[in-house]
Design a protein around this motif. Sequence first.
Motif, mmCIF file in Angstrom:
data_model
loop_
_atom_site.group_PDB
_atom_site.id
_atom_site.type_symbol
_atom_site.label_atom_id
_atom_site.label_comp_id
_atom_site.label_asym_id
_atom_site.label_seq_id
_atom_site.Cartn_x
_atom_site.Cartn_y
_atom_site.Cartn_z
ATOM 1 N N ARG A 211 1.037 51.194 48.927
ATOM 2 C CA ARG A 211 1.424 50.621 47.699
ATOM 3 C C ARG A 211 0.426 49.421 47.614
ATOM 4 N NH1 ARG A 211 6.681 47.600 48.152
ATOM 5 N NH2 ARG A 211 7.162 49.892 49.120
ATOM 6 N N ARG A 212 0.019 48.874 48.514
ATOM 7 C CA ARG A 212 -1.030 47.772 48.169
ATOM 8 C C ARG A 212 -2.269 48.414 47.792
ATOM 9 N NH1 ARG A 212 2.137 45.002 48.388
ATOM 10 N NH2 ARG A 212 3.040 43.519 49.980
ATOM 11 N N LYS B 141 -2.772 51.132 46.073
ATOM 12 C CA LYS B 141 -2.851 51.827 44.774
ATOM 13 C C LYS B 141 -2.621 50.678 43.935
ATOM 14 C CE LYS B 141 -0.315 55.677 46.286
ATOM 15 N NZ LYS B 141 0.755 56.439 46.811
ATOM 16 N N ILE B 142 -2.214 49.503 44.171
ATOM 17 C CA ILE B 142 -2.463 48.543 43.213
ATOM 18 C C ILE B 142 -3.625 47.986 43.173
ATOM 19 C CG2 ILE B 142 -1.532 45.979 42.856
ATOM 20 C CD1 ILE B 142 1.048 46.787 44.320
ATOM 21 N N ARG C 176 -3.310 63.978 34.987
ATOM 22 C CA ARG C 176 -2.478 65.008 34.468
ATOM 23 C C ARG C 176 -2.248 64.804 32.828
ATOM 24 N NH1 ARG C 176 1.010 64.100 39.910
ATOM 25 N NH2 ARG C 176 0.256 62.091 39.356
ATOM 26 N N LEU D 272 6.641 51.280 40.879
ATOM 27 C CA LEU D 272 6.624 49.924 41.587
ATOM 28 C C LEU D 272 6.534 49.190 40.191
ATOM 29 C CD1 LEU D 272 6.154 48.053 43.773
ATOM 30 C CD2 LEU D 272 3.813 47.860 43.203
ATOM 31 N N LEU E 92 3.741 50.626 37.940
ATOM 32 C CA LEU E 92 2.807 51.550 38.578
ATOM 33 C C LEU E 92 3.413 52.965 38.976
ATOM 34 C CD1 LEU E 92 0.903 48.978 40.443
ATOM 35 C CD2 LEU E 92 0.330 49.779 38.187
ATOM 36 N N VAL E 93 3.183 53.895 38.808
ATOM 37 C CA VAL E 93 3.567 55.153 39.536
ATOM 38 C C VAL E 93 3.074 55.203 41.031
ATOM 39 C CG1 VAL E 93 3.685 57.595 39.374
ATOM 40 C CG2 VAL E 93 3.526 56.397 37.147
ATOM 41 N N THR E 94 4.053 55.178 42.005
ATOM 42 C CA THR E 94 3.436 55.392 43.246
ATOM 43 C C THR E 94 3.623 56.857 43.859
ATOM 44 O OG1 THR E 94 5.295 54.549 44.238
ATOM 45 C CG2 THR E 94 3.812 52.672 43.639
ATOM 46 N N SER F 77 -4.574 57.870 42.520
ATOM 47 C CA SER F 77 -3.400 58.502 43.348
ATOM 48 C C SER F 77 -3.821 59.065 44.519
ATOM 49 C CB SER F 77 -2.883 59.727 42.414
ATOM 50 O OG SER F 77 -3.655 60.582 42.452
ATOM 51 N N ARG G 189 4.850 36.542 42.422
ATOM 52 C CA ARG G 189 5.010 37.723 42.035
ATOM 53 C C ARG G 189 6.238 38.559 42.603
ATOM 54 N NH1 ARG G 189 1.224 41.995 40.384
ATOM 55 N NH2 ARG G 189 1.661 43.914 41.465
ATOM 56 N N PHE H 42 -5.573 51.503 42.025
ATOM 57 C CA PHE H 42 -4.985 52.634 41.001
ATOM 58 C C PHE H 42 -5.508 53.898 41.115
ATOM 59 C CE2 PHE H 42 -2.104 51.018 38.139
ATOM 60 C CZ PHE H 42 -1.811 51.755 37.179
ATOM 61 N N PRO I 259 -6.058 46.953 36.324
ATOM 62 C CA PRO I 259 -6.553 48.012 37.085
ATOM 63 C C PRO I 259 -7.155 49.167 36.393
ATOM 64 C CG PRO I 259 -4.286 47.826 37.333
ATOM 65 C CD PRO I 259 -4.607 46.549 36.291
ATOM 66 N N LYS I 260 -8.253 49.618 36.850
ATOM 67 C CA LYS I 260 -8.909 50.682 36.258
ATOM 68 C C LYS I 260 -8.004 52.130 36.668
ATOM 69 C CE LYS I 260 -13.329 52.811 35.896
ATOM 70 N NZ LYS I 260 -13.182 53.244 34.448
ATOM 71 N N GLY I 261 -7.457 52.957 35.687
ATOM 72 C CA GLY I 261 -7.120 54.214 36.223
ATOM 73 C C GLY I 261 -7.983 55.402 36.208
ATOM 74 N N PRO I 262 -7.598 56.258 36.756
ATOM 75 C CA PRO I 262 -8.467 57.360 36.750
ATOM 76 C C PRO I 262 -8.936 58.092 35.540
ATOM 77 C CG PRO I 262 -6.294 58.197 37.667
ATOM 78 C CD PRO I 262 -6.182 56.484 37.360
#
Lengths: 194, 261
Positions: free
Chosen positions: A92-93, A95-96, B212, B174, B231-233, A101, B160, A99, B189-192
């Motif tokens: 989780r850390r 990913k935050i 996707r 999350l 956030l999708v974990t 997958s 937080r 970011f 945050p930068k996404g894919p």
Amino acid sequence: MRPLRDADLDDQQIVAAVLAGKRDDFRILFERYHPSLVRYLTAQTGDPPLAEDVAQDAFVAAFQHLPDLADGRPFVPWLYRIAQHRLRRVWRRRKILRFVSLDQSLGQTGLVARGGLPPGDPAASCGERDHIGKALAVLSEAQRTVLLLHDLEGFTAREIADIIGVSPGTAERQLSRARARFRDRYDALAQTNG
Amino acid sequence: MGQAFGGEQLSDDNLAIARDRDLEPARRSRIDAHLATCPDCRRRLAASQQPSRLLQAQFPVFQNPGAWEVFAARTADRKQRWTAGLRLVPTAGLIALILLVFAGTVQLQRTAPGREMTRPLRHVATTQPGLGPLSFPTVEPLRLPLGLVQSERSTPVADRLELLYRNETGLALLVAQSPINGAESPEVPKGPGGRTRVIVGDTSVLALDDSRPRAVAGLLWDRRDLRFELLVTEAPPDGLPLADGARIVEALMAAQDAALG
């Protein structure tokens, strides 16, 4: 007190001995289960140093909270539950922060190539290692967890349900779906690449 | 693949756990009896063991001779504290009693008539203890659309709150909250994939595209002095569709309005 040395003692006897003050006997549990826990975490992360760190953290937490097992609960599923929780926190850390997958990060790190058999080992060819890594990477985290706990570590569906906090029925369904997806993906890759 | 049990073939679920050592005796008898008479299911069972064989070969167990020493060094001071702690039990008990009385007094003052509660009552669930009470009003619904149920709660830093929600399809989200307070906005945050602005209710929401199609990796928005990060974990194969993400955002906004008035 003389430390236990009998490898045939069951886990609950050792836990009882540690709780009674023979704290050095925890080493028996550590040496019994540390290698397989690291293997499991390596398969989950594709990152052997991270797997070692998480396994160490899990054992330290288990040692600290060992009195929780005074009610006779089995040690191993409890240990894996702790490790799973720690691993999820690490993910989780990450990913935050990044970011990215999990599936992508697994693909980038080349899951099995770093965590599996040494190059040249006849037990698995490079192509096979690659296929297994890719087949694992298409699974969701929940599916991968259930598959590895069952088919790599030998836990039963009931034990897995306890480790990941779902009903046994859910664990069974996730396992059969995970196996089917893994096999489909693996077979497709094997056929494509001969 | 056959799904029936007691008829022509074992279900996939029964095949998956057919060799579990703790199977109920009655179920094991039924499975074994069927396998004894059904060559097709025996073949399916053998095929279903393939992942196990592959994984076992791929991930052998290695002994790490130095691991115990690392562990012993890390726990050496804990052992001493553990032992010392036993000697200090009576003193600790007395201190705990004093703290309890003090905390009770403070709680009475906080909930006395005429004193406003600064934040809504919160769910105390399967949580990590975190850093204790937060200094800003939080939004903590126990359930969200798509069958999502709050499973964990933590406060990694003082300003937080992180809530983890899961559902039966394997989706895990999350939801993080932090006060805006005029402070510098954290870096997005930068996404894919790319980013998309969508309007949900009265609020502009930044959607971080997943790799996707039509799925989102996360959603960010500011509303009523709070910054929300969703956030999708973990996600099922198709990810979290944007429309479903918007429903969750709406639900959080409604919970925020209900909690904060």
